[in-house]
Enzyme design. Structure first.
Site, PDB file in Angstrom:
ATOM      1  N   SER A   1     -21.224 142.293   7.805  1.00  0.00           N
ATOM      2  CA  SER A   1     -20.050 142.174   8.716  1.00  0.00           C
ATOM      3  C   SER A   1     -20.261 140.580   9.466  1.00  0.00           C
ATOM      4  CB  SER A   1     -19.578 143.084   9.640  1.00  0.00           C
ATOM      5  OG  SER A   1     -18.376 142.735  10.336  1.00  0.00           O
TER       6      SER A   1
ATOM      7  N   TYR B   1     -12.634 143.352  14.904  1.00  0.00           N
ATOM      8  CA  TYR B   1     -14.076 144.112  14.671  1.00  0.00           C
ATOM      9  C   TYR B   1     -14.174 145.479  15.054  1.00  0.00           C
ATOM     10  CZ  TYR B   1     -19.133 143.799  15.143  1.00  0.00           C
ATOM     11  OH  TYR B   1     -20.647 144.135  15.021  1.00  0.00           O
TER      12      TYR B   1
END
Ligand code: UDP
Length: 318
Positions: free
Chosen positions: A77, A147
């Protein structure tokens, strides 16, 4: 038979340290990365090591890994505020679709799954320090929402696979971490201050610098994660260093360490920037027998040489 582990995001800052640790534990390690924010330079030293393989692949697509797998550690990520605001869709996809794919693979292989989650799950916290039982204060539609919500979804998905499919799962909530292999220009506060200080440029403090963070040296974090992987704790565990300071204090520390010539300038505070952050690590202490061993002064010393070299190099990415 040797145990085999897959690390998604294996060419990233944390992923690469993790690969190294798992190899040192005698495992075979497959690092998977699409190199969006990861960098092959981070794992250059691992190529040619017995038991290490690299696969360039996007984990949001169908993943096929031949042979057995005992552990899957999902670290892929974008993770710095600048990165995930530049890559909002990819961030949402890797946290949701990528986690689903990695969980599917774990189910297929009967592997233990560890999710790299984040203190961002607590948002701009109203409880301080943050224990794992706190549900957080997240703005889903703000710039950090991509996020925060992706990771919250990833936690929910991980727990669903545990409850519904009986998969063995672990969730680590990672607090601010620093050390060698951070990207010089990832926008995070430590690379920013280090490179500004080493160049004698002004250190850019956002807001009035009264917001707090608590910084953990990467070796400590990896030790905590490894212990969690080997434990039988299924619920989220905070891993981080509880020693908290303001960003202004942090700027003064880094300035002194890098030569003391830079001035400190103030810039606007980004939207939804958490005002405080400090892990409550009682659970990690109790369940894992873990606590950080490297204090901030020592950790910064151990990181300075790396940034010195980086500042001298021409940075390949804008
Ligand atoms: N920050 C700063 N100057 C910079 C970069 C960041 O003052 O050049 C601040 C930022 O506003 C935040 C803290 O430092 O309060 C930590 O920021 P970072 O991007 O490292 O990660 P965060 O903890 O916000 O996810």
């Amino acid at each position: 038979m040797k145990r085999r582990a897959l690390v998604t995001g294996g060419a990233g800052f944390l992923g690469s340290h993790l690969c190294e640790r798992l190899l040192a534990e005698g495992m075979e390690v497959i690092a998977m990365d699409n190199l969006l924010t990861g960098d092959l330079a981070n794992i250059a030293g691992l190529f040619g090591r017995e038991g290490f393989t690299f696969v360039k692949q996007d984990v949001t697509q169908f993943i096929h890994v031949p042979g057995p797998l005992h552990y899957i550690l999902h670290f892929a990520s974008p993770a710095s505020p600048i990165d995930y605001q530049k890559l909002p869709i990819q961030t949402l996809k890797v946290g949701s679709l990528g986690t689903h794919k990695a969980l599917g693979l774990a189910k297929e292989k009967g592997a233990r799954f560890l999710l790299a989650s984040t203190s961002e799950c607590y948002g701009d916290p109203l409880v301080h320090p943050q224990p794992e039982t706190y549900w957080g204060n997240v703005n889903p539609v703000g710039p950090r929402g991509v996020y925060d919500e992706a990771k919250r979804f990833a936690e929910a998905m991980t727990m669903a696979y545990r409850r519904f499919h009986g998969l063995e799962t672990r969730i680590v909530r990672i607090f601010n971490t620093y050390g060698p292999r951070m990207r010089l220009k990832d926008g995070r506060v430590l690379p920013a201050f280090m490179s500004q200080g080493l160049r004698g440029e002004p250190l850019t403090v956002f807001g009035d610098g009264s917001q707090t963070r608590s910084f953990c040296f990467v070796d400590d974090l990896i030790e905590g994660i490894f212990r969690l992987l080997m434990s039988d704790e299924p619920e989220p565990v905070n891993i981080g260093n509880p020693s908290e300071l303001t960003i202004l204090e942090f700027a003064e520390k880094v300035r002194a360490l890098t030569g003391g010539k830079s001035e400190i300038v103030f810039k606007p505070l980004p939207t939804d920037d958490p005002k405080v952050r400090q892990p409550d690590i009682s659970k990690a202490r109790k369940v894992l027998g873990w606590e950080p061993a490297v204090d901030l002064d020592e950790g910064l010393e151990r990181t300075l040489d790396y940034f010195r070299r980086k500042v001298l190099e021409v940075e390949p990415r804008p």
